[in-house]
Design an enzyme around this catalytic site. Structure first.
Site, mmCIF file in Angstrom:
data_model
loop_
_atom_site.group_PDB
_atom_site.id
_atom_site.type_symbol
_atom_site.label_atom_id
_atom_site.label_comp_id
_atom_site.label_asym_id
_atom_site.label_seq_id
_atom_site.Cartn_x
_atom_site.Cartn_y
_atom_site.Cartn_z
ATOM 1 N N CYS A 94 25.923 -11.384 69.057
ATOM 2 C CA CYS A 94 24.544 -11.622 68.651
ATOM 3 C C CYS A 94 23.696 -10.433 69.077
ATOM 4 O O CYS A 94 23.838 -9.941 70.192
ATOM 5 C CB CYS A 94 24.035 -12.892 69.329
ATOM 6 S SG CYS A 94 22.312 -13.239 68.952
ATOM 7 N N HIS A 138 25.127 -19.062 62.096
ATOM 8 C CA HIS A 138 24.587 -18.385 63.282
ATOM 9 C C HIS A 138 23.072 -18.166 63.133
ATOM 10 O O HIS A 138 22.307 -18.445 64.059
ATOM 11 C CB HIS A 138 25.335 -17.044 63.445
ATOM 12 C CG HIS A 138 24.924 -16.211 64.611
ATOM 13 N ND1 HIS A 138 25.779 -15.916 65.655
ATOM 14 C CD2 HIS A 138 23.750 -15.588 64.903
ATOM 15 C CE1 HIS A 138 25.132 -15.142 66.529
ATOM 16 N NE2 HIS A 138 23.902 -14.930 66.098
ATOM 17 N N GLU A 139 22.656 -17.683 61.955
ATOM 18 C CA GLU A 139 21.232 -17.393 61.741
ATOM 19 C C GLU A 139 20.391 -18.674 61.661
ATOM 20 O O GLU A 139 19.274 -18.734 62.191
ATOM 21 C CB GLU A 139 21.027 -16.568 60.465
ATOM 22 C CG GLU A 139 21.702 -15.197 60.479
ATOM 23 C CD GLU A 139 21.457 -14.415 61.747
ATOM 24 O OE1 GLU A 139 20.326 -14.389 62.254
ATOM 25 O OE2 GLU A 139 22.434 -13.813 62.251
ATOM 26 N N HIS A 142 19.655 -19.865 65.000
ATOM 27 C CA HIS A 142 18.518 -19.123 65.585
ATOM 28 C C HIS A 142 17.192 -19.744 65.144
ATOM 29 O O HIS A 142 16.277 -19.902 65.953
ATOM 30 C CB HIS A 142 18.517 -17.668 65.108
ATOM 31 C CG HIS A 142 19.324 -16.728 65.955
ATOM 32 N ND1 HIS A 142 19.146 -16.602 67.317
ATOM 33 C CD2 HIS A 142 20.299 -15.851 65.631
ATOM 34 C CE1 HIS A 142 19.981 -15.690 67.793
ATOM 35 N NE2 HIS A 142 20.702 -15.218 66.790
HETATM 36 ZN ZN ZN Z 1 22.254 -13.854 66.767
#
Ligand code: ZN
Length: 169
Positions: A94, A138-139, A142
């Site tokens: 990341c 993953h995004e 976030h």
């Molecule tokens: Zn990340």
């Protein structure tokens, strides 16, 4: 365009949740342009979420491009996963968690379907698998205030944080 600072774990701002975009106005267009600028100016960057950048009040926007020539920009606004299938267990790093030194395998769905708006505000639906599916999960994490560290076992997380502390000494 402006390059925005990428937040460093464990910055508490990484826990912020992206604000839903209602209209694509000049501000949103500027945010997207700045996010792509930041993405392309950052080495080995596959994607960025607005919530991992030092915006005062980040929107639910992610920009993605992991093409070799950095010429396949994809911007998703208010992305939501509407379908998940299968499983993958691949390494993730990341840009907010010491990307040159730390990575860990994370359990993710192998195939997903995402609904979002594109940068013109049009609703789109996107099917993805493999690396793209991993990247999108993953995004979207976030944008919900999570990093991949929230997805690994406490033992692995502790080991990773120990490495993080060492590299910062
Ligand atoms: Zn990340």
């Amino acid at each position: 365009m402006t390059k925005i600072r990428i937040l460093d774990y464990p910055d508490a701002k990484l826990k912020r949740i992206g604000k839903k975009v209602e209209v694509i106005n000049e501000e949103i267009k500027q945010v997207i342009a700045d996010m792509f600028e930041t993405h392309y100016a950052t080495e080995n960057c596959a994607a960025l979420a607005a919530t991992q950048l030092d915006f005062a009040d980040p929107w639910a926007i992610t920009v993605i491009d992991f093409s070799e020539n950095k010429d396949e920009p994809l911007c998703l606004i208010n992305p939501e996963i509407v379908k998940m299938e299968g499983e993958q267990f691949e390494y993730e790093a990341c840009m907010s968690v010491h990307p040159d030194h730390l990575r860990e395998r994370v359990k993710r769905a192998e195939r997903i379907v995402v609904q979002a708006l594109n940068e013109r505000g049009e609703p789109i639906e996107l099917s993805a698998e493999g690396f793209m599916a991993k990247c999108l999960q993953h995004e979207i994490d976030h944008l919900n205030g999570m990093t991949y560290l929230d997805r690994i076992s406490p033992l692995k997380r502790e080991r990773l944080l120990e490495k993080l502390r060492k590299t910062r000494r």
